[in-house]
Design a protein around this motif. Structure first.
Motif, PDB file in Angstrom:
ATOM      1  N   GLY A 105     -47.212 -32.801 -15.957  1.00  0.00           N
ATOM      2  CA  GLY A 105     -48.404 -32.852 -16.800  1.00  0.00           C
ATOM      3  C   GLY A 105     -48.185 -32.142 -18.130  1.00  0.00           C
ATOM      4  N   TRP A 106     -49.266 -32.141 -18.939  1.00  0.00           N
ATOM      5  CA  TRP A 106     -49.201 -31.534 -20.264  1.00  0.00           C
ATOM      6  C   TRP A 106     -48.984 -30.029 -20.174  1.00  0.00           C
ATOM      7  N   GLY A 107     -49.605 -29.366 -19.218  1.00  0.00           N
ATOM      8  CA  GLY A 107     -49.450 -27.921 -19.083  1.00  0.00           C
ATOM      9  C   GLY A 107     -48.022 -27.521 -18.761  1.00  0.00           C
ATOM     10  N   ALA A 108     -47.407 -28.253 -17.841  1.00  0.00           N
ATOM     11  CA  ALA A 108     -46.019 -27.969 -17.488  1.00  0.00           C
ATOM     12  C   ALA A 108     -45.092 -28.225 -18.675  1.00  0.00           C
ATOM     13  N   LEU A 109     -45.379 -29.278 -19.434  1.00  0.00           N
ATOM     14  CA  LEU A 109     -44.573 -29.567 -20.625  1.00  0.00           C
ATOM     15  C   LEU A 109     -44.697 -28.434 -21.638  1.00  0.00           C
ATOM     16  N   ALA A 110     -45.917 -27.957 -21.858  1.00  0.00           N
ATOM     17  CA  ALA A 110     -46.122 -26.875 -22.822  1.00  0.00           C
ATOM     18  C   ALA A 110     -45.409 -25.600 -22.379  1.00  0.00           C
ATOM     19  N   MET A 111     -45.469 -25.300 -21.102  1.00  0.00           N
ATOM     20  CA  MET A 111     -44.776 -24.100 -20.604  1.00  0.00           C
ATOM     21  C   MET A 111     -43.265 -24.249 -20.672  1.00  0.00           C
ATOM     22  N   GLU A 112     -42.766 -25.435 -20.386  1.00  0.00           N
ATOM     23  CA  GLU A 112     -41.323 -25.668 -20.469  1.00  0.00           C
ATOM     24  C   GLU A 112     -40.825 -25.503 -21.903  1.00  0.00           C
ATOM     25  N   LEU A 113     -41.541 -26.092 -22.852  1.00  0.00           N
ATOM     26  CA  LEU A 113     -41.113 -25.993 -24.245  1.00  0.00           C
ATOM     27  C   LEU A 113     -41.262 -24.571 -24.771  1.00  0.00           C
ATOM     28  N   SER A 114     -42.311 -23.869 -24.353  1.00  0.00           N
ATOM     29  CA  SER A 114     -42.445 -22.472 -24.787  1.00  0.00           C
ATOM     30  C   SER A 114     -41.355 -21.608 -24.160  1.00  0.00           C
ATOM     31  N   SER A 115     -40.962 -21.913 -22.933  1.00  0.00           N
ATOM     32  CA  SER A 115     -39.853 -21.204 -22.310  1.00  0.00           C
ATOM     33  C   SER A 115     -38.562 -21.430 -23.096  1.00  0.00           C
ATOM     34  N   PHE A 116     -38.330 -22.648 -23.528  1.00  0.00           N
ATOM     35  CA  PHE A 116     -37.143 -22.947 -24.331  1.00  0.00           C
ATOM     36  C   PHE A 116     -37.155 -22.160 -25.630  1.00  0.00           C
ATOM     37  N   PHE A 117     -38.303 -22.110 -26.306  1.00  0.00           N
ATOM     38  CA  PHE A 117     -38.364 -21.410 -27.582  1.00  0.00           C
ATOM     39  C   PHE A 117     -38.247 -19.895 -27.409  1.00  0.00           C
ATOM     40  N   VAL A 118     -38.715 -19.355 -26.298  1.00  0.00           N
ATOM     41  CA  VAL A 118     -38.523 -17.924 -26.021  1.00  0.00           C
ATOM     42  C   VAL A 118     -37.045 -17.645 -25.777  1.00  0.00           C
ATOM     43  N   PHE A 119     -36.361 -18.503 -25.035  1.00  0.00           N
ATOM     44  CA  PHE A 119     -34.922 -18.335 -24.823  1.00  0.00           C
ATOM     45  C   PHE A 119     -34.161 -18.450 -26.148  1.00  0.00           C
ATOM     46  N   ALA A 120     -34.540 -19.409 -26.982  1.00  0.00           N
ATOM     47  CA  ALA A 120     -33.873 -19.581 -28.272  1.00  0.00           C
ATOM     48  C   ALA A 120     -34.093 -18.358 -29.159  1.00  0.00           C
ATOM     49  N   LEU A 121     -35.304 -17.823 -29.147  1.00  0.00           N
ATOM     50  CA  LEU A 121     -35.590 -16.624 -29.930  1.00  0.00           C
ATOM     51  C   LEU A 121     -34.768 -15.441 -29.446  1.00  0.00           C
ATOM     52  N   SER A 122     -34.620 -15.309 -28.139  1.00  0.00           N
ATOM     53  CA  SER A 122     -33.824 -14.196 -27.619  1.00  0.00           C
ATOM     54  C   SER A 122     -32.350 -14.352 -27.976  1.00  0.00           C
TER      55      SER A 122
END
Length: 138
Positions: A105-122
């Motif tokens: 769903g949309w919520g899982a997609l948003a969390m997955e993409l935010s997880s990716f951007f947090v990893f990229a930021l780190s």
């Protein structure tokens, strides 16, 4: 930063390390929550890409990160950059494809993409904090 006392530099280094640990653990929590909250474990497929992401750089470029920012004369380093870029795109594409096919769903997609951007930021903060020239991100 070289004019600071030794204890102060050690404290700043510990703070940088703690911030990186918090960022990485936040990315892991978002990854797990994307699966657990929606009772669908298909988004964990992106973990495979997170594991494969640094492999070309480790195998072909070694630990010399200065060669990654400059124009290289080695075909191996160029191949490592290409495979790392393909893995990065795959880390974004897998959740998008799963959403498009109706698996998540949309919520899982948003969390997955935010997880990716947090990893990229780190990762960017880690690379920026390892510079020895004084022009770091911190």
């Amino acid at each position: 930063m070289s004019d600071l006392p030794r204890r102060m530099r050690a404290c700043l280094q510990s703070g940088k390390l703690a911030m990186l640990a918090i960022l990485v653990s936040g990315g892991i929590v978002l990854q797990i929550l994307a699966c657990a909250l929606y009772n669908n474990w298909w988004p964990m497929l992106t973990v495979l890409m997170y594991v494969l992401l640094p492999m070309p750089l480790i195998f072909f470029a070694g630990f010399d990160t200065s060669s990654l920012y400059s124009e290289s004369t080695s075909g191996w380093i160029d191949a490592a950059k290409f495979m790392t870029g393909a893995s990065t795109v795959g880390s974004i594409a897998i959740p998008v494809i799963l959403k498009h096919s109706g698996v998540i769903g949309w919520g899982a997609l948003a969390m997955e993409l935010s997880s990716f951007f947090v990893f990229a930021l780190s990762i960017l903060c880690y690379l920026g904090s390892n510079e020895d020239d004084g022009y770091t991100m911190f």
